[in-house]
Design an enzyme around this catalytic site. Structure first.
Site, PDB file in Angstrom:
ATOM      1  N   SER A  91       0.804  -1.222   0.000  1.00 27.80           N
ATOM      2  CA  SER A  91       0.000   0.000   0.000  1.00 27.80           C
ATOM      3  C   SER A  91       0.836   1.272   0.000  1.00 27.80           C
ATOM      4  O   SER A  91       0.421   2.287  -0.567  1.00 27.80           O
ATOM      5  CB  SER A  91      -0.935   0.013   1.217  1.00 27.80           C
ATOM      6  OG  SER A  91      -1.860  -1.037   1.153  1.00 27.80           O
ATOM      7  N   THR A 167      -1.714   4.084   3.788  1.00 28.24           N
ATOM      8  CA  THR A 167      -2.480   4.895   2.835  1.00 28.24           C
ATOM      9  C   THR A 167      -2.663   6.336   3.296  1.00 28.24           C
ATOM     10  O   THR A 167      -2.315   7.268   2.562  1.00 28.24           O
ATOM     11  CB  THR A 167      -3.830   4.232   2.532  1.00 28.24           C
ATOM     12  OG1 THR A 167      -3.598   2.971   1.888  1.00 28.24           O
ATOM     13  CG2 THR A 167      -4.680   5.101   1.633  1.00 28.24           C
ATOM     14  N   HIS A 448      -1.199  -9.683  -1.333  1.00 26.65           N
ATOM     15  CA  HIS A 448      -1.763  -8.853  -2.388  1.00 26.65           C
ATOM     16  C   HIS A 448      -1.645  -9.573  -3.722  1.00 26.65           C
ATOM     17  O   HIS A 448      -0.858 -10.505  -3.864  1.00 26.65           O
ATOM     18  CB  HIS A 448      -1.014  -7.516  -2.481  1.00 26.65           C
ATOM     19  CG  HIS A 448      -1.115  -6.675  -1.262  1.00 26.65           C
ATOM     20  ND1 HIS A 448      -0.371  -5.541  -1.072  1.00 26.65           N
ATOM     21  CD2 HIS A 448      -1.896  -6.795  -0.150  1.00 26.65           C
ATOM     22  CE1 HIS A 448      -0.669  -4.988   0.082  1.00 26.65           C
ATOM     23  NE2 HIS A 448      -1.592  -5.744   0.674  1.00 26.65           N
TER      24      HIS A 448
END
Length: 484
Positions: A91, A167, A448
């Protein structure tokens, strides 16, 4: 002077007066056109929200032929998400690419491409939060939020994760490793040690999410090793502070210049588990943030993250992930509706919705249509049933299997799946069920995925988002759309 000359002279005076009057009106028109409407950007980021997760969430909430708000956005694109050093991003560099237009290495937050991610060391409390980045390890890359502040806009960050998580942190901090959350927290306290001066004298105008532990001392349940109580420091900087839903609901946005709300020690609860009496919803946080920010007549930049989609996918608890995706979609719907109250055609408001990366969630088999998930109907959380006969589809070992699976995860049958012949939809539809995976990894560590992600946009400049684009290109498109 003859009558003819008098007439001409009169006409000349009349024309001059008319031109003067027209000039006056034109000047008024010009003056009014100089009063620009606020330019607003709302950047929605569904962490880990790959296109398969979006599809599953749609079926879960409204059935196969229904629509989420995300599905109705008029402009769409596909986004490539690879990082500077990895085919599959985490991220930190993915969100940083959106915010800065720079490719960087995994774990790095809004720094130059040459920055190396160096793991934290033990701090004075024995926690791995000590900065070991080094003095000559890259340079900060300017973020969209910083550009907005430099232009006189207000800025806010809203998330369901810790506010210091990768994030949100990518919008307002610059550091070699995402796990340095004590340092990241300090970056948002105006005037304090470690403050990010690129945020201006006043700093962020709205901060809402979780993560109290990185703002408070050990005696208060925190992890700071520098003796600072950052929440107290934010109060001293005239932030209105909220620590629970009641305090948040009591905030009058019309009388609030700066809002700082931390509702949990770590991440906020999954939407399935959230107690509304303790934690506000993502939609409520988003709309209140808009109300506070909108008082700035120049405009605002707001980042909203549905962060726990990612965490549920790492757990392979699909129901939690889908519910958080639906809650994220609800925040988008609420934001569009609120923005249109003052900007009906969104001529001065750009809303972007995307994800930072994919996960390994898949939809298995040739399942019959299930419709939305409801009492008595697990929907997409159920078993694969043949679309002709309606009977359970069986694998080579004679066992049924769920519609949703994962490429890797903690729940993998180590022997023949014949031991799973009794698998039923009461099991697969449970809130905490971990869907089966092909590759077995440790608990909570599903990875991911590297697939392109969806981007949808509406409003000012949204027609420039099209085709397949790199995540760094999104930075330029947002920047140009509102003139940052």
């Amino acid at each position: 002077m003859t009558r003819r000359h008098l007439t001409v002279a009169g006409l000349s005076v009349a024309i001059t007066m008319m031109l003067a009057a027209c000039g006056s009106d034109a000047k008024k028109d010009t003056d009014s056109s100089l009063i620009e409407s606020p330019k607003n950007v709302i950047f929605f980021l569904g962490d880990g929200m790959g296109m398969t997760t979006m599809t599953a969430a749609r079926i879960y909430a409204v059935g196969e032929d229904g629509e989420l708000t995300m599905d109705t956005l008029p402009e769409t694109a596909f986004v490539k998400t690879f990082s500077n050093d990895s085919q599959v991003t985490d991220s930190a560099p993915s969100m940083s690419a959106y915010m800065t237009g720079v490719k960087m290495n995994n774990e790095v937050l809004s720094m130059s491409t040459d920055t190396k991610a160096i793991d934290p060391i033990k701090d004075g409390n024995g926690n791995s939060l000590g900065n070991n980045c080094g003095a000559k390890n890259g340079t900060p890359a300017t973020t969209l939020l910083e550009l907005a502040k430099a232009k006189g806009l207000s800025a806010g960050v809203v998330t369901t994760t810790r506010i210091t998580h990768a994030t949100p942190a990518a919008t307002y901090s610059h550091i070699c490793h995402r796990d340095l959350e004590n340092d990241i927290a300090a970056a948002m306290v105006p005037g304090g040690a470690g403050y990010n001066g690129a945020l201006g004298d006043t700093g962020l105008d709205v901060v809402l999410g979780g993560g109290k532990q990185f703002f408070t001392l050990p005696k208060d349940g925190g992890k700071r090793a520098d003796g600072r109580d950052l929440i107290a420091e934010m109060k001293a900087k005239n932030y209105t502070v909220a620590g629970n839903a009641s305090e948040f609901n009591a905030v009058d946005a019309s009388k609030t210049e700066r809002l700082f709300g931390l509702f949990t020690s770590s991440h906020m609860s999954y939407d399935l588990d959230r107690d509304p009496a303790k934690e506000p919803s993502l939609a409520d946080m988003t709309t209140k943030a808009m109300d506070v920010l909108a008082k700035n007549k120049t405009g605002y930049f707001l980042m909203v993250e549905g962060g726990r989609i990612d965490h549920a996918l790492h757990e392979t608890t699909a129901k939690k992930a889908l519910q958080d995706t639906v809650a994220f979609d609800g925040a988008i719907k609420a934001a569009i509706a609120k923005a249109k109250l003052t900007d009906p055609d969104l001529k001065n408001t750009l809303i972007v919705v995307t994800a930072d990366h994919d996960h390994t969630l898949v939809l298995n088999g040739y399942a019959k249509r299930t419709g939305k998930t409801a009492a008595g109907n697990p929907g997409v959380l159920g078993l694969v049933k043949d679309y002709v006969s309606g009977k359970n589809t069986l694998d080579l070992d004679g066992a049924p299997y769920s519609i949703i699976g994962f490429g890797n995860g903690e729940n993998r049958t180590q022997a023949s799946r014949s031991t799973m012949v009794s698998l039923d939809e009461t099991t697969t539809g449970a809130n905490t069920y971990h869907q089966e995976a092909v590759i077995r990894v440790s608990a909570g560590n599903e990875t991911h995925g590297g697939t392109d992600v969806f981007l949808g946009a509406i409003g000012k400049g949204s027609d420039t988002f099209l085709g397949t684009i790199d995540n760094t290109k999104v930075f330029t498109l947002v920047k140009n759309a509102v003139g940052l």
